[in-house]
Motif scaffolding. Structure first.
Motif, PDB file in Angstrom:
ATOM      1  N   ASP B 380       9.635  51.437  22.470  1.00 16.45           N
ATOM      2  CA  ASP B 380       9.208  52.014  21.133  1.00 16.45           C
ATOM      3  C   ASP B 380       8.041  52.703  20.747  1.00 16.45           C
ATOM      4  OD1 ASP B 380      11.628  53.641  19.140  1.00 16.45           O
ATOM      5  OD2 ASP B 380       9.585  53.794  18.854  1.00 16.45           O
ATOM      6  N   PRO B 381       7.961  53.785  21.163  1.00 19.89           N
ATOM      7  CA  PRO B 381       6.231  53.684  20.532  1.00 19.89           C
ATOM      8  C   PRO B 381       6.048  54.024  19.343  1.00 19.89           C
ATOM      9  CG  PRO B 381       6.803  55.626  22.244  1.00 19.89           C
ATOM     10  CD  PRO B 381       7.628  54.517  21.752  1.00 19.89           C
ATOM     11  N   GLY B 382       6.527  53.990  18.804  1.00 19.41           N
ATOM     12  CA  GLY B 382       5.909  53.983  17.191  1.00 19.41           C
ATOM     13  C   GLY B 382       6.114  52.372  16.637  1.00 19.41           C
ATOM     14  N   VAL B 383       6.749  51.223  17.413  1.00 19.34           N
ATOM     15  CA  VAL B 383       7.360  49.994  16.885  1.00 19.34           C
ATOM     16  C   VAL B 383       5.913  48.962  17.801  1.00 19.34           C
ATOM     17  CG1 VAL B 383       8.085  47.828  17.748  1.00 19.34           C
ATOM     18  CG2 VAL B 383       9.304  49.560  17.627  1.00 19.34           C
ATOM     19  N   ASP B 384       4.421  48.414  17.268  1.00 23.30           N
ATOM     20  CA  ASP B 384       3.975  47.770  17.346  1.00 23.30           C
ATOM     21  C   ASP B 384       4.303  46.405  17.622  1.00 23.30           C
ATOM     22  OD1 ASP B 384       1.490  49.835  18.062  1.00 23.30           O
ATOM     23  OD2 ASP B 384       2.225  50.106  15.424  1.00 23.30           O
ATOM     24  N   GLN B 385       4.817  45.503  16.045  1.00 22.39           N
ATOM     25  CA  GLN B 385       5.457  44.057  16.173  1.00 22.39           C
ATOM     26  C   GLN B 385       6.736  44.295  16.687  1.00 22.39           C
ATOM     27  OE1 GLN B 385       3.940  41.456  13.122  1.00 22.39           O
ATOM     28  NE2 GLN B 385       3.425  42.860  11.981  1.00 22.39           N
ATOM     29  N   LEU B 386       7.368  43.535  16.848  1.00 23.35           N
ATOM     30  CA  LEU B 386       8.729  43.135  16.666  1.00 23.35           C
ATOM     31  C   LEU B 386       9.294  41.587  16.150  1.00 23.35           C
ATOM     32  CD1 LEU B 386      11.894  43.944  19.129  1.00 23.35           C
ATOM     33  CD2 LEU B 386      11.420  41.851  17.784  1.00 23.35           C
ATOM     34  N   LYS B 412       3.231  43.190  22.994  1.00 23.91           N
ATOM     35  CA  LYS B 412       2.931  43.358  21.888  1.00 23.91           C
ATOM     36  C   LYS B 412       3.270  42.705  21.400  1.00 23.91           C
ATOM     37  CE  LYS B 412       4.340  48.568  22.262  1.00 23.91           C
ATOM     38  NZ  LYS B 412       5.196  49.548  21.566  1.00 23.91           N
ATOM     39  N   PRO B 413       2.795  42.489  19.979  1.00 19.21           N
ATOM     40  CA  PRO B 413       3.638  41.025  19.390  1.00 19.21           C
ATOM     41  C   PRO B 413       4.890  41.124  18.889  1.00 19.21           C
ATOM     42  CG  PRO B 413       1.058  41.543  18.568  1.00 19.21           C
ATOM     43  CD  PRO B 413       1.909  42.584  18.858  1.00 19.21           C
ATOM     44  N   ILE B 414       5.581  39.350  19.733  1.00 11.21           N
ATOM     45  CA  ILE B 414       6.672  39.047  19.199  1.00 11.21           C
ATOM     46  C   ILE B 414       6.192  37.658  18.309  1.00 11.21           C
ATOM     47  CG2 ILE B 414       9.539  38.655  19.514  1.00 11.21           C
ATOM     48  CD1 ILE B 414       8.763  40.191  22.052  1.00 11.21           C
ATOM     49  N   LEU B 415       7.252  38.284  17.013  1.00  9.15           N
ATOM     50  CA  LEU B 415       7.378  37.071  16.273  1.00  9.15           C
ATOM     51  C   LEU B 415       9.437  36.322  16.136  1.00  9.15           C
ATOM     52  CD1 LEU B 415       4.532  38.341  15.081  1.00  9.15           C
ATOM     53  CD2 LEU B 415       5.463  37.491  12.782  1.00  9.15           C
ATOM     54  N   VAL B 416       9.196  35.241  15.508  1.00  8.87           N
ATOM     55  CA  VAL B 416      10.369  34.895  15.675  1.00  8.87           C
ATOM     56  C   VAL B 416      10.972  34.267  14.568  1.00  8.87           C
ATOM     57  CG1 VAL B 416      11.971  33.358  16.707  1.00  8.87           C
ATOM     58  CG2 VAL B 416      10.789  34.392  17.924  1.00  8.87           C
ATOM     59  N   TYR B 417      11.358  34.650  13.563  1.00  7.04           N
ATOM     60  CA  TYR B 417      12.473  34.032  12.054  1.00  7.04           C
ATOM     61  C   TYR B 417      13.596  33.434  13.033  1.00  7.04           C
ATOM     62  CZ  TYR B 417      14.207  33.466   8.269  1.00  7.04           C
ATOM     63  OH  TYR B 417      15.364  32.556   6.624  1.00  7.04           O
ATOM     64  N   TYR B 418      13.259  31.784  12.802  1.00  6.35           N
ATOM     65  CA  TYR B 418      14.395  31.285  13.283  1.00  6.35           C
ATOM     66  C   TYR B 418      15.489  30.547  11.828  1.00  6.35           C
ATOM     67  CZ  TYR B 418      16.728  27.273  16.273  1.00  6.35           C
ATOM     68  OH  TYR B 418      17.179  26.655  16.938  1.00  6.35           O
ATOM     69  N   ILE B 419      16.550  30.636  12.297  1.00  7.23           N
ATOM     70  CA  ILE B 419      17.068  29.831  11.243  1.00  7.23           C
ATOM     71  C   ILE B 419      17.871  28.937  11.679  1.00  7.23           C
ATOM     72  CG2 ILE B 419      19.211  31.032   8.955  1.00  7.23           C
ATOM     73  CD1 ILE B 419      18.106  33.997   9.373  1.00  7.23           C
ATOM     74  N   GLU B 443       9.393  33.338   3.618  1.00  8.65           N
ATOM     75  CA  GLU B 443       8.109  33.555   3.153  1.00  8.65           C
ATOM     76  C   GLU B 443       6.903  33.650   4.115  1.00  8.65           C
ATOM     77  OE1 GLU B 443      10.415  31.496   2.565  1.00  8.65           O
ATOM     78  OE2 GLU B 443      10.594  31.155   0.708  1.00  8.65           O
ATOM     79  N   GLU B 444       7.306  32.764   6.239  1.00  9.34           N
ATOM     80  CA  GLU B 444       6.379  32.354   6.454  1.00  9.34           C
ATOM     81  C   GLU B 444       6.746  33.343   7.200  1.00  9.34           C
ATOM     82  OE1 GLU B 444       5.521  27.275   6.697  1.00  9.34           O
ATOM     83  OE2 GLU B 444       8.055  28.395   6.351  1.00  9.34           O
ATOM     84  N   THR B 445       7.194  34.380   7.754  1.00 11.54           N
ATOM     85  CA  THR B 445       7.540  35.198   8.301  1.00 11.54           C
ATOM     86  C   THR B 445       6.655  35.882   8.501  1.00 11.54           C
ATOM     87  OG1 THR B 445       9.730  34.501   9.012  1.00 11.54           O
ATOM     88  CG2 THR B 445       9.257  36.272  10.507  1.00 11.54           C
TER      89      THR B 445
END
Lengths: 467, 467
Positions: B380-386, B412-419, B443-445
């Protein structure tokens, strides 16, 4: 709010002799498999009835075709069917003296009009059938002491926890649950209320408030139409049992999200915050703060004043702690003259300025002088809690057992901020077993110490027996 | 600020062929033992000269009676003597072409008048002898790539880090160092400036700014008389190399503490914060935020806009993330029509509302649909990071490698929040190796994602070559 009969019925739901899983299945990707697996893995000692029209056996347990085949009373039913089938089966449950039903399906109030109608219909059936309904749109519930894991979260259960959790979101409940486990703590009961179509926050707080094995209650709230009733009942218990509340919906977008999550308006955040404070609830801003406060209030002995002392082998961490603590009302009292007299022999030829917080430099490293410092300072009448900072070092062991002995002797809270990684689990276990909360970050230490001070104020303000 | 000669001399200090430890000792409780042990444990490949008037050998290494016995040039000297002896030995160092000396002793400016005089005397000697002085009152310094651990913190070194740390407090440096390690990250250089009597923040930031192996710089600051010079040089590099700054001294008491710690006035906190922002530094409020931002900016590819998307198997965690992110300028754009077209087939018969953040419910659990969602949305062109949220589950594995492949494909940057807890280290390693920062808390994410947005603004505002 529940009457005595309903409270007893709820207790039967939390201590079932028999559990039926409607929609049990062999497919590991499905909820109906995970729930059965959770019950088995958790070590549930009662009778399990997986129910499926065709399967004969799942995970070694015989499968029944329907509730009738159970041949008698079923205390708890977990319904792992889609939203429409869920309502139908609830009608059937009414014929088997079911105490409570957990409905995991989504597709009710949270998706809008059609779901609202279906949810109303479900509640009507449950009321008519005298069944206590948990959910819908819930992960389920856990009673660790009864070894009952009735969720689709197949974790190992630990049985000696004193913290009970009520979460509107299964995911946040898991965030809190995982973190609680990582901290070497256990929970007592864990309840996902989901859309709280029938059993609501007020009912469950009332139950946990009366529950002898629960010493503190943690609540994650998105929003509820019965906020007033929840806050009143929580406030009723809050000075005896700390009630920690994390509320979602600070931002505008988050408020919209809660509506499509569990069908509740989040409501203006600031109003909630103010009301929580007025009723003696411990409002927190994040899951890490949530667990830190619960840890401190359940492990440490009761705090008697806001005087805080810090001892540290390195000033930097104490400075950041002071930054966070002073803003929250902690009082860093100068030590009394006799305190300085007790400790000054440890600093002969060591260029250190004796003050609170005490940067003990090298005297803060060796176990012997560290313990003498702790014992010398904790006797100071102005010190109500002591934060002992330690930095892990290859050639030194942290004297956890001796620290516990000092805490026992003087009865004041000691909190440990442990900077390190290799031995933290072992040291944390020793500290926690002895009533000393151990934290692994400055942020969490500050939240824990502040939590003790905040709960002291609540005890002073709300306890009708306070002197 | 250093001239070219001094920069080269500093580089010789960080890449010494020979290191002498004056005050090496056999007593494991003493600093002079820990430093030698650090050098050995770190795998330092150069020549080590422990110096002691009587010992013959320590930890298997021959001991020399004095510097003269080294028979030639010594690049780096670590002085583990008390404050008075330190100044004396520095005079002697001048005769052996020593590039730099690390003075660990306290008892200088931080203890008041007497110490101030001694510190001035020491600097005068160092200047006259052309020796670069680190400290006094410092833990020392580490250059991991050179396998040089010249601190009394005997840790194992890891050699492929890109983050360099400059800390006024050894203790906070260790807090950050331990946390960096726990996150599976490594640091490149770690420098405790202590009282920064000669080598100051500006010199070291300049050195790290020019250092090819350093990709981001983290600074813990209590206070410095040369704040202007530090901020200017840091601002000079900040748009290319992120400079993250944690400043102590928000509270009045903390400001007093810094004076007796490293002899510096903390200064009004708000003024520092404002100036940091004006010069393009990333100011943070806690060590956890410090490491989260450094992790995000060093692991993820450069961010190109403030559009954020979240996908999650459970809405609650995304709601708390939105709460924290929306306040920091993240833009949760609605997805384009074609994005909905790409993903809607995953939600046939699943009662889910398609929006951003996307609560994918069961489609957020299975690896296959999870990956389709990520790939569908990141285009999606509006998504810069996921931000991809995942909850650990007994019967599912997180598809880290496939996620890395998607990140590589779209850049593009992907960040994972791992629970979760059980498999987090293994999943984190896979993600980090592939340029996906993985966080273990909301918090850290939020800090990581916000850090990327803040550094984007700095690049846009300060980069003279920006279009």
């Amino acid at each position: 709010m529940l009457d005595q009969n309903k409270l007893q019925q709820l207790d039967r739901m939390f201590h079932p002799k028999t559990v039926a899983i409607i929609g049990a299945t062999k497919e590991p990707d499905r909820v109906g498999f995970s729930i059965l697996s959770s019950l088995i893995k958790g070590g549930y000692p009662g009778k399990i009835f997986p129910i499926h029209p065709r399967h004969k056996e799942i995970l070694g347990i015989p499968v029944l075709p329907n509730l009738e085949a159970t041949g008698g009373t079923v205390d708890l039913v977990v319904i792992a069917l889609n939203e429409k089938a869920t309502v139908g089966i609830l009608e059937e449950c009414g014929r088997y003296n079911v105490a409570g039903a957990i409905c995991v399906a989504g597709g009710f109030k949270e998706i809008g009009h059609e779901g609202v109608d279906l949810q109303e219909q479900m509640v009507e059936v449950a009321n008519r059938s005298n069944i206590l309904l948990l959910g819908p749109n819930t992960l389920g519930m856990i009673n660790a002491k009864a070894r009952l894991n009735a969720t689709f979260w197949p974790i190992d259960l630990r049985v000696d926890g004193t913290i009970s959790i009520v979460s509107q979101s299964g995911g946040i409940g898991q965030v809190i649950g995982f973190k609680t486990y990582q901290e070497g703590l256990n929970f007592n009961k864990w309840i996902g209320v989901g859309n709280h179509a029938m059993l609501d926050f007020d009912d469950l707080i009332q139950y946990l408030g009366e529950d002898q094995s629960t010493e503190a209650i943690g609540v994650f709230l998105e929003g509820t139409d019965n906020a007033r009733s929840f806050i009143e009942i929580a406030g009723h218990y809050a000075y005896r049992k700390p009630v920690v509340v994390l509320k979602a919906g600070q931002s505008t977008l988050a408020q919209t999200c809660t509506l499509t999550h569990t069908g509740s308006m989040a409501g203006p955040y600031q109003i909630y915050e103010d009301v929580f404070r007025q009723f003696g609830l411990l409002s927190v801003n994040s899951p890490l703060e949530f667990v830190s406060v619960l840890k401190a209030v359940t492990l440490a002995p009761p705090l008697l004043g806001n005087g805080v002392a810090i001892i540290t082998p390195s000033a930097g961490p104490s400075i950041l702690l002071v930054d966070k603590l002073e803003l929250s009302g902690a009082n860093f009292v100068p030590f009394r003259e006799e305190t300085y007299q007790r400790i000054k022999h440890l600093f002969v030829d060591v260029p250190v300025i004796l003050k609170n917080p005490l940067d003990a430099a090298s005297a803060g490293y060796s176990a012997d002088s560290y313990l003498q410092l702790v014992e010398g300072i904790i006797q100071d009448p102005g010190v109500d809690q002591l934060i002992a900072i330690t930095i892990e070092h290859a050639y030194r062991r942290f004297p956890a057992r001796d620290l516990v002995a000092i805490k026992e002797k003087y009865g004041k809270p000691i909190l440990v901020y442990y900077i390190g990684s290799e031995h933290i689990n072992e040291v944390q276990h020793l500290c926690h077993s002895g009533g000393i909360p151990l934290f692994a970050s400055i942020e969490e230490t500050a939240w824990g110490a502040t939590g003790l001070i905040r709960h002291l104020r609540i005890r002073e303000e709300f306890n009708p027996n306070a002197v």
